[in-house]
Motif scaffolding. Structure first.
Motif, PDB file in Angstrom:
ATOM      1  N   UNK A   3      15.916 -16.299  -5.088  1.00 37.44           N
ATOM      2  CA  UNK A   3      16.472 -15.703  -6.313  1.00 37.44           C
ATOM      3  C   UNK A   3      15.498 -15.845  -7.474  1.00 37.44           C
ATOM      4  N   UNK A   4      14.553 -16.765  -7.359  1.00 37.94           N
ATOM      5  CA  UNK A   4      13.558 -16.956  -8.401  1.00 37.94           C
ATOM      6  C   UNK A   4      12.320 -17.597  -7.816  1.00 37.94           C
ATOM      7  N   UNK A   5      11.204 -17.459  -8.519  1.00 39.18           N
ATOM      8  CA  UNK A   5       9.920 -17.966  -8.013  1.00 39.18           C
ATOM      9  C   UNK A   5       9.196 -18.728  -9.120  1.00 39.18           C
ATOM     10  N   UNK A   6       8.627 -19.863  -8.744  1.00 38.34           N
ATOM     11  CA  UNK A   6       7.687 -20.588  -9.602  1.00 38.34           C
ATOM     12  C   UNK A   6       6.319 -20.500  -8.937  1.00 38.34           C
ATOM     13  N   UNK A  30      18.519 -19.390 -16.461  1.00 39.98           N
ATOM     14  CA  UNK A  30      19.412 -18.394 -17.065  1.00 39.98           C
ATOM     15  C   UNK A  30      19.247 -17.040 -16.398  1.00 39.98           C
ATOM     16  N   UNK A  31      17.990 -16.683 -16.123  1.00 42.24           N
ATOM     17  CA  UNK A  31      17.721 -15.376 -15.492  1.00 42.24           C
ATOM     18  C   UNK A  31      18.278 -15.333 -14.070  1.00 42.24           C
ATOM     19  N   UNK A  32      18.138 -16.438 -13.332  1.00 41.41           N
ATOM     20  CA  UNK A  32      18.679 -16.503 -11.975  1.00 41.41           C
ATOM     21  C   UNK A  32      20.204 -16.424 -12.011  1.00 41.41           C
ATOM     22  N   UNK A  33      20.798 -17.142 -12.941  1.00 42.46           N
ATOM     23  CA  UNK A  33      22.259 -17.248 -12.999  1.00 42.46           C
ATOM     24  C   UNK A  33      22.934 -15.922 -13.351  1.00 42.46           C
ATOM     25  N   UNK A  44      21.960 -20.942  -5.163  1.00 40.95           N
ATOM     26  CA  UNK A  44      20.830 -20.030  -5.249  1.00 40.95           C
ATOM     27  C   UNK A  44      19.598 -20.647  -4.597  1.00 40.95           C
ATOM     28  N   UNK A  45      18.601 -19.778  -4.367  1.00 39.18           N
ATOM     29  CA  UNK A  45      17.376 -20.219  -3.697  1.00 39.18           C
ATOM     30  C   UNK A  45      16.167 -20.040  -4.618  1.00 39.18           C
ATOM     31  N   UNK A  46      15.333 -21.062  -4.637  1.00 39.41           N
ATOM     32  CA  UNK A  46      14.119 -21.048  -5.455  1.00 39.41           C
ATOM     33  C   UNK A  46      12.914 -21.270  -4.538  1.00 39.41           C
ATOM     34  N   UNK A  47      11.911 -20.418  -4.649  1.00 36.42           N
ATOM     35  CA  UNK A  47      10.647 -20.625  -3.935  1.00 36.42           C
ATOM     36  C   UNK A  47       9.601 -21.098  -4.948  1.00 36.42           C
TER      37      UNK A  47
END
Length: 211
Positions: free
Chosen positions: A80-83, A181-184, A5-8
């Protein structure tokens, strides 16, 4: 099979070194570790907004992003998710932080899981995350996690950077677990293709035939 997965990570610290960047790094590491525990791997793209300050102003005035800013905006769209972490100025996020999200194409954050964090000079600013950050991301239709993370100087006071009580590290771990968990549980994100056809080729051919 391991899912990738990808995280920005968008951080708007204005100094070097930056406590906002330090918090963002620890949040990203928590998400990576939690996702690994779920059998996933994470590719992380770190975006320092200060490096795009002039490009953001230019984009605001012209409507066209410079290539480096375009790459940063595309990384957010494909993630897939952002911080998102900002220092607190005058009881809100920084203007530079807001300006980055102002030039993000519409619906980029729709249904995207987001972990929000902030840094400030005193713990009295901690509610900024709830009265300023969370409403902005709700307006952008993002899915903001239940745990937000604020870090003040006393939180960094411990020798290992997690404060005497370890409360900050506890919040980072909980927030990272929630985002992982939300990304997965979601299907991998599909970045929108601005050149994609809105109708199929056969339909285009049928419409072009003489009648």
């Amino acid at each position: 099979m391991t899912s990738r997965r990808r995280l920005a990570v968008v951080t708007a610290g204005v100094s070097q070194p930056s406590t906002s960047r330090l918090l963002a790094d620890q949040l990203a590491a928590a998400v990576r570790d939690e996702l690994a525990g779920l059998g996933g791997e994470l590719d992380t793209t770190m975006i320092e907004v200060r490096e795009h300050a002039h490009e953001i102003v230019d984009h605001t005035l012209t409507g066209f992003p410079a290539p480096p800013l375009r790459t940063a905006l595309d990384a957010v769209a494909a993630a897939d998710g952002l911080i998102a972490v900002s220092p607190v100025f005058n009881a809100s996020y920084s203007g530079l932080f807001k300006a980055f999200f102002d030039v993000l194409p519409e619906d980029t954050l729709r249904d995207k899981p987001v972990l929000i964090g902030a840094t400030g000079g005193t713990g009295r600013h901690s509610l900024t995350l709830e009265h300023a950050f969370r409403p902005m991301f709700a307006y952008l239709r993002a899915v903001v996690g239940p745990t937000t993370v604020f870090a003040s100087p006393e939180d960094w006071a411990g020798a290992d950077g997690d404060g005497d009580s370890g409360a900050l590290r506890g919040r980072i771990g909980r927030a990272g677990r929630e985002l992982a968990t939300e990304i997965n549980r979601r299907e991998p994100a599909q970045a929108a293709d601005p050149f994609a056809l809105t109708v199929d080729f056969e339909q285009l051919r049928s419409n072009s035939k003489p009648r």
